[in-house]
Design a protein around this motif. Sequence first.
Motif, PDB file in Angstrom:
ATOM      1  N   ARG A 159     -12.581   5.271  -3.561  1.00  0.00           N
ATOM      2  CA  ARG A 159     -13.543   6.360  -3.380  1.00  0.00           C
ATOM      3  C   ARG A 159     -14.936   5.912  -3.730  1.00  0.00           C
ATOM      4  O   ARG A 159     -15.150   5.178  -4.694  1.00  0.00           O
ATOM      5  CB  ARG A 159     -13.181   7.555  -4.283  1.00  0.00           C
ATOM      6  CG  ARG A 159     -12.068   8.419  -3.767  1.00  0.00           C
ATOM      7  CD  ARG A 159     -12.092   9.762  -4.462  1.00  0.00           C
ATOM      8  NE  ARG A 159     -13.333  10.468  -4.161  1.00  0.00           N
ATOM      9  CZ  ARG A 159     -14.061  11.104  -5.078  1.00  0.00           C
ATOM     10  NH1 ARG A 159     -13.718  11.105  -6.340  1.00  0.00           N
ATOM     11  NH2 ARG A 159     -15.152  11.742  -4.723  1.00  0.00           N
ATOM     12  N   CYS A 196      -5.542   1.457   3.211  1.00  0.00           N
ATOM     13  CA  CYS A 196      -5.901   1.405   1.807  1.00  0.00           C
ATOM     14  C   CYS A 196      -5.493   2.738   1.188  1.00  0.00           C
ATOM     15  O   CYS A 196      -5.003   3.633   1.887  1.00  0.00           O
ATOM     16  CB  CYS A 196      -7.406   1.149   1.610  1.00  0.00           C
ATOM     17  SG  CYS A 196      -8.479   2.395   2.379  1.00  0.00           S
ATOM     18  N   TRP A 197      -5.704   2.861  -0.110  1.00  0.00           N
ATOM     19  CA  TRP A 197      -5.378   4.125  -0.776  1.00  0.00           C
ATOM     20  C   TRP A 197      -6.133   4.234  -2.085  1.00  0.00           C
ATOM     21  O   TRP A 197      -6.312   3.238  -2.801  1.00  0.00           O
ATOM     22  CB  TRP A 197      -3.874   4.225  -1.052  1.00  0.00           C
ATOM     23  CG  TRP A 197      -3.474   5.497  -1.749  1.00  0.00           C
ATOM     24  CD1 TRP A 197      -3.473   6.761  -1.228  1.00  0.00           C
ATOM     25  CD2 TRP A 197      -3.038   5.630  -3.107  1.00  0.00           C
ATOM     26  NE1 TRP A 197      -3.057   7.680  -2.180  1.00  0.00           N
ATOM     27  CE2 TRP A 197      -2.779   6.996  -3.343  1.00  0.00           C
ATOM     28  CE3 TRP A 197      -2.829   4.710  -4.150  1.00  0.00           C
ATOM     29  CZ2 TRP A 197      -2.323   7.476  -4.575  1.00  0.00           C
ATOM     30  CZ3 TRP A 197      -2.390   5.190  -5.370  1.00  0.00           C
ATOM     31  CH2 TRP A 197      -2.134   6.547  -5.563  1.00  0.00           C
ATOM     32  N   VAL A 231      -2.374   8.864   4.409  1.00  0.00           N
ATOM     33  CA  VAL A 231      -2.522   7.410   4.503  1.00  0.00           C
ATOM     34  C   VAL A 231      -2.061   6.984   5.890  1.00  0.00           C
ATOM     35  O   VAL A 231      -0.981   7.388   6.337  1.00  0.00           O
ATOM     36  CB  VAL A 231      -1.693   6.685   3.422  1.00  0.00           C
ATOM     37  CG1 VAL A 231      -1.881   5.164   3.529  1.00  0.00           C
ATOM     38  CG2 VAL A 231      -2.083   7.168   2.029  1.00  0.00           C
ATOM     39  N   TRP A 250      -7.021   7.824   4.227  1.00  0.00           N
ATOM     40  CA  TRP A 250      -7.179   6.399   3.938  1.00  0.00           C
ATOM     41  C   TRP A 250      -6.489   5.590   5.026  1.00  0.00           C
ATOM     42  O   TRP A 250      -5.316   5.818   5.325  1.00  0.00           O
ATOM     43  CB  TRP A 250      -6.563   6.053   2.585  1.00  0.00           C
ATOM     44  CG  TRP A 250      -7.427   6.449   1.423  1.00  0.00           C
ATOM     45  CD1 TRP A 250      -8.567   5.830   1.000  1.00  0.00           C
ATOM     46  CD2 TRP A 250      -7.211   7.539   0.513  1.00  0.00           C
ATOM     47  NE1 TRP A 250      -9.088   6.474  -0.104  1.00  0.00           N
ATOM     48  CE2 TRP A 250      -8.279   7.526  -0.426  1.00  0.00           C
ATOM     49  CE3 TRP A 250      -6.234   8.530   0.402  1.00  0.00           C
ATOM     50  CZ2 TRP A 250      -8.389   8.455  -1.464  1.00  0.00           C
ATOM     51  CZ3 TRP A 250      -6.339   9.457  -0.618  1.00  0.00           C
ATOM     52  CH2 TRP A 250      -7.407   9.418  -1.537  1.00  0.00           C
ATOM     53  N   THR A 262       0.825  -1.207   0.000  1.00  0.00           N
ATOM     54  CA  THR A 262       0.000   0.000   0.000  1.00  0.00           C
ATOM     55  C   THR A 262       0.861   1.260   0.000  1.00  0.00           C
ATOM     56  O   THR A 262       0.588   2.222  -0.728  1.00  0.00           O
ATOM     57  CB  THR A 262      -0.942   0.007   1.214  1.00  0.00           C
ATOM     58  OG1 THR A 262      -1.756  -1.173   1.177  1.00  0.00           O
ATOM     59  CG2 THR A 262      -1.839   1.238   1.210  1.00  0.00           C
ATOM     60  N   LEU A 317      -8.923  13.981   2.815  1.00  0.00           N
ATOM     61  CA  LEU A 317      -9.159  12.561   2.595  1.00  0.00           C
ATOM     62  C   LEU A 317      -8.132  11.760   3.388  1.00  0.00           C
ATOM     63  O   LEU A 317      -6.923  11.960   3.234  1.00  0.00           O
ATOM     64  CB  LEU A 317      -9.042  12.213   1.113  1.00  0.00           C
ATOM     65  CG  LEU A 317     -10.004  12.947   0.178  1.00  0.00           C
ATOM     66  CD1 LEU A 317      -9.256  14.037  -0.588  1.00  0.00           C
ATOM     67  CD2 LEU A 317     -10.652  11.998  -0.801  1.00  0.00           C
TER      68      LEU A 317
END
Length: 514
Positions: free
Chosen positions: A475, A471-472, A446, A468, A301, A466
């Motif tokens: 959406r 995960c990345w 992240v 995460w 990831t 945003l």
Amino acid sequence: MEALWAANSLDKADALLQQIDSASSPLTLQHFSQNTFSAADESAKHIDSFEPKTGRCIARIPCASAADVDAAVKSAKAAFPAWSKTPRAERSRLLRRVSDIIAENRELFAVWESIDQGKTLERARIEVDRAISNFSYFSTFILHESTSSRMVDGVALTYEHRSPAGVFALISPWNMPLYLLTWKIAPCLAFGCTAVAKPSEVTSMSAFLLAAVFRQAGLPDSVINILFGDGAVTGSALVAHPAVHGVSFTGGTATGIAIRRATVHQIYKHLSLELGGKNPTLVFADALTTSPASRAKTIRTAAMAAFENQGEICLCGSRIYVEQSVYDEFVAAFTEYVTAHYRTGETVGAVVSLQHYAKIRGYLETAQHRGMTFQTGSVPPVIDAGETGKGYWIEPTVLTDVPATGPGSELLREEIFGPVVTIVPFADEDEAVGFANDSEYGLAAVLLTNDGGRMRRVGEQLDAGLVWVNCWLVRELGTPFGGMKNSGTGREGGEYSRDVFTVARTVHLATVEW
């Protein structure tokens, strides 16, 4: 145009480009307005567009003048009354048709996106699929909207009514040309607005193809207009035009500031600005030590967030911070994974332009001069303007021993926007959050951890629009997309896009007889 549409594989596209090259007459794009393509005057300014993987000139991009912009905006304004009153079911049908036509020509769009931007064909296919989803999502969203109503007891019923805001300027960047342009066009048209769109002059090919899709789908004249050109002439005239009621822009923070300055006196204008980012990835020890599966997913990831699309994604995690107890282990494993899985010419494309190549190279020269450690990568060679046969290739680069302050610290502070990542250790949660938030930007972050409490405790402190966790780049299109601090203003997606492209009024209905 027919020859371009027939070139729906890399081999066919290359053959077409060789044919064009041998004729010494690059493909010249045309503006799209009033549902027709129009060639720019030969005496007008044109911009050469180069293929990143080879450095060869593949197209001439017309630069729309202020007069061209004025004509397109007036056309969009004339189309607005009828389009804004078009039933939602009909708008939905047309957008769905656009989605279907792109899907039918998925490989064509992917091939030319890969050629024009430098990305791998696999990455281009992913972004074409997202463009298809943009139109299909908003085509159905408008059929299921809800509104709010309230009662002033015994006096009046009040309800919220939305109507299209007007003509919009839609300006998209060069890193994900089709995906980000359609992210703007789809909701704009869905909510009943008309538009003049300007793709980046560096990557205009997919917008040219998209214009033909709009005509094939049967969109009414001038509902969507696409002009090509640079920011200094075309973009400036477009955002400042008094008949433009809103601007949706994705690009650099400096340009976002210029847009705000140019429109400060136009209070009525809706602004949605998604700007730069210098995003952190936080790696906690438990993400590596819980299990072999967790360790593998963490490395994978973090690498994907760093190097997907050559690091040319505004959401990439280019600053990696790792808990001190597993720092050495992470650096070794991460370096091994990147070396094995991210290879230029195979899984990593070329960077978009010679200018961008030189910018990234400048940062790597600084890293070398300041004694930082290159775990992977190196300073690429100089490419002079006018050199042919050389693509803009930069190896994925992992840097350690990066100073947090003083000379060289710009590698932690400034947006490099390429296949370059830094890795820095941290002691504990507080220091990790401090490092992550020590930036003028606040677009994305992240967080890699298996501690459920930490997921919320840290995730909710990060200055990022945003976040995460484990995960990345996943959406749901209804969630708000946008950043904090110098990463922009406004949000788009689902109802948030409705806020951008509509105006709200409250209607009060008396409950007593008049």
